[in-house]
Design an enzyme around this catalytic site. Structure first.
Site, PDB file in Angstrom:
ATOM      1  N   HIS A 141     -10.647  87.514  -4.164  1.00  0.00           N
ATOM      2  CA  HIS A 141     -11.999  88.082  -4.181  1.00  0.00           C
ATOM      3  C   HIS A 141     -12.365  88.773  -5.499  1.00  0.00           C
ATOM      4  O   HIS A 141     -13.530  89.127  -5.703  1.00  0.00           O
ATOM      5  CB  HIS A 141     -12.199  89.025  -2.982  1.00  0.00           C
ATOM      6  CG  HIS A 141     -13.577  88.966  -2.413  1.00  0.00           C
ATOM      7  ND1 HIS A 141     -13.895  89.430  -1.155  1.00  0.00           N
ATOM      8  CD2 HIS A 141     -14.755  88.499  -2.936  1.00  0.00           C
ATOM      9  CE1 HIS A 141     -15.188  89.251  -0.936  1.00  0.00           C
ATOM     10  NE2 HIS A 141     -15.731  88.687  -2.008  1.00  0.00           N
ATOM     11  N   ASP A 196     -16.674  90.332   5.209  1.00  0.00           N
ATOM     12  CA  ASP A 196     -15.293  90.682   4.837  1.00  0.00           C
ATOM     13  C   ASP A 196     -14.719  91.686   5.843  1.00  0.00           C
ATOM     14  O   ASP A 196     -15.446  92.525   6.375  1.00  0.00           O
ATOM     15  CB  ASP A 196     -15.349  91.333   3.435  1.00  0.00           C
ATOM     16  CG  ASP A 196     -14.032  91.312   2.676  1.00  0.00           C
ATOM     17  OD1 ASP A 196     -12.967  91.422   3.309  1.00  0.00           O
ATOM     18  OD2 ASP A 196     -14.093  91.211   1.440  1.00  0.00           O
ATOM     19  N   ASP A 249     -11.190  86.302   5.308  1.00  0.00           N
ATOM     20  CA  ASP A 249     -10.551  87.281   6.192  1.00  0.00           C
ATOM     21  C   ASP A 249     -11.567  88.098   6.993  1.00  0.00           C
ATOM     22  O   ASP A 249     -11.177  88.898   7.847  1.00  0.00           O
ATOM     23  CB  ASP A 249      -9.530  88.147   5.441  1.00  0.00           C
ATOM     24  CG  ASP A 249     -10.129  89.174   4.484  1.00  0.00           C
ATOM     25  OD1 ASP A 249     -11.235  89.679   4.718  1.00  0.00           O
ATOM     26  OD2 ASP A 249      -9.440  89.499   3.487  1.00  0.00           O
ATOM     27  N   GLU A 309     -10.524  83.727  -0.915  1.00  0.00           N
ATOM     28  CA  GLU A 309      -9.292  84.171  -0.243  1.00  0.00           C
ATOM     29  C   GLU A 309      -8.642  83.094   0.631  1.00  0.00           C
ATOM     30  O   GLU A 309      -7.766  83.413   1.438  1.00  0.00           O
ATOM     31  CB  GLU A 309      -9.511  85.480   0.546  1.00  0.00           C
ATOM     32  CG  GLU A 309      -9.899  86.692  -0.321  1.00  0.00           C
ATOM     33  CD  GLU A 309      -8.728  87.349  -1.072  1.00  0.00           C
ATOM     34  OE1 GLU A 309      -7.563  87.096  -0.695  1.00  0.00           O
ATOM     35  OE2 GLU A 309      -8.992  88.075  -2.055  1.00  0.00           O
TER      36      GLU A 309
HETATM   37  N1  ARG Z   1      -8.236  97.629   0.624  1.00  0.00           N
HETATM   38  C1  ARG Z   1      -7.024  96.943   0.286  1.00  0.00           C
HETATM   39  C2  ARG Z   1      -6.721  97.083  -1.199  1.00  0.00           C
HETATM   40  O1  ARG Z   1      -7.453  97.678  -1.943  1.00  0.00           O
HETATM   41  C3  ARG Z   1      -7.118  95.474   0.655  1.00  0.00           C
HETATM   42  C4  ARG Z   1      -8.172  94.718  -0.089  1.00  0.00           C
HETATM   43  C5  ARG Z   1      -8.296  93.315   0.403  1.00  0.00           C
HETATM   44  N2  ARG Z   1      -9.338  92.638  -0.321  1.00  0.00           N
HETATM   45  C6  ARG Z   1      -9.597  91.329  -0.190  1.00  0.00           C
HETATM   46  N3  ARG Z   1     -10.519  90.831  -0.998  1.00  0.00           N
HETATM   47  N4  ARG Z   1      -8.986  90.574   0.668  1.00  0.00           N
HETATM   48  O2  ARG Z   1      -5.716  96.600  -1.661  1.00  0.00           O
HETATM   49 MN    MN Z   2     -12.663  90.726   0.088  1.00  0.00          MN
HETATM   50 MN    MN Z   3     -10.983  90.889   2.748  1.00  0.00          MN
END
Ligand code: ARG
Ligand code: MN
Ligand code: MN
Ligand code: MN
Length: 298
Positions: free
Chosen positions: A97, A120, A227, A270
């Site tokens: 992402h 998301d 996700d 993702e």
């Molecule tokens: N909030 C978590 C982090 O900063 C997970 C982020 C997941 N982001 C995504 N684009 N899947 O690591």
């Molecule tokens: Mn994301």
């Molecule tokens: Mn995500």
């Protein structure tokens, strides 16, 4: 529509390998054929080149692979801006992402009051200071509203690319403490799983559309992290969170967004085929594209 597909085989915005194969998995699932069958004209512009040579060898542990993420996103921003300039509709395939940083930077050339729908499980509103992981894929929305490392915020063009009051998050169910504060401070509109369960997806999307209309946006970008869906329907993702949006709700959301006629660009991110089950996640991405681009049963 005249749609241009841009692949971004970047997996350096997070710590699990394989999401760089997302563009291939989505193409393999039949994206071009599916969209052409609806009657759109499609050009596959190929992939942005990603420098993998120095993976993990240097850089800040709070901003992993920063140089490589900047390089790929700068090239992506140029490509998106060029595609929009040619009057075409960008369909960006990730990659993790963090590529939203480049997509939104490129869109900022044309759209001065862009609306953003962030579909998301996560808010992706961390900065190096608040991130629990140091993974840049958890930061792109913060960067795009002008917060975070200056080399990311000023990527392609200086400063904020999107106004925080033009952002709507749908499907959130994993939000870090720093992100929660930012959501309150900036007044970012969030429809969590609670609102989806309580009010239903129909009401949620009606509210999203009404909100973006009230903001008088000049375009709407849909940034769809697979996700956001429940891992039952999209198992091939690096950061799955249970209790997500289901398959039918997601199709309904895409159909309603198609009907409103406001969407001007899209990205699907993702998809990680190494974590997937028979390309189920690439497949669902392509099915959702069908609904989003106007496939009708009858
Ligand atoms: N909030 C978590 C982090 O900063 C997970 C982020 C997941 N982001 C995504 N684009 N899947 O690591
Ligand atoms: Mn994301
Ligand atoms: Mn995500
Ligand atoms: Mn380097």
């Amino acid at each position: 529509l005249n749609i241009s597909i841009i692949g971004v085989p970047l997996d350096l915005g997070q710590s699990r390998r394989g999401v760089d194969m997302g563009p291939s998995a989505i193409r393999y699932a039949g994206a071009v054929e599916r969209i052409e069958a609806i009657g759109h004209q499609v050009i596959d512009e190929g992939d942005i080149r990603v420098d993998m040579s120095s993976r993990g060898q240097h850089g800040d542990s709070n901003l992993k692979n920063l140089d490589e993420v900047i390089q790929a996103n700068t090239d992506l921003a140029k490509k998106v801006a060029e595609v929009v300039e040619r009057g075409r509709f960008p369909l960006v395939l990730g990659g993790d992402h963090s590529i939203a940083i480049g997509t939104l930077a490129g869109l900022a050339d044309k759209y001065k009051n862009l609306g953003v729908i962030w579909y998301d499980a996560h808010a992706d509103l961390n900065t190096a200071e608040t991130s629990p992981s140091g993974n840049i894929h958890g930061m792109p929305l913060a960067v795009s509203i002008g917060l975070g490392h200056e080399s990311l915020v000023n990527l392609y063009r200086d400063g904020q690319k999107v106004k925080p009051e033009n952002v709507v998050i749908i499907g959130a169910r994993s939000v870090d403490p720093g992100e929660r504060e930012l959501i309150k401070e900036k007044g970012i509109k969030v429809f969590t799983m609670h609102e989806i369960d309580r009010d239903g997806m129909t009401t949620v999307i009606e509210n999203v559309i009404a909100y973006l209309r009230s903001r008088d946006v000049d375009g709407v970008h849909l940034s769809l992290d697979l996700d956001g869906l429940d891992p039952i329907y999209a198992p091939g993702v690096g950061t799955p969170v249970p209790g997500g949006i289901n398959y039918r709700e997601s199709h309904l959301a895409m159909e309603m967004l198609e009907d409103c006629g406001m969407i001007t660009s899209v990205e699907f991110v993702e998809v990680n085929p190494t974590l997937d089950v028979k390309n189920k996640t690439g497949d669902v991405a392509v099915r959702l594209m069908g609904s989003l681009f106007g496939e009708k049963l009858l």
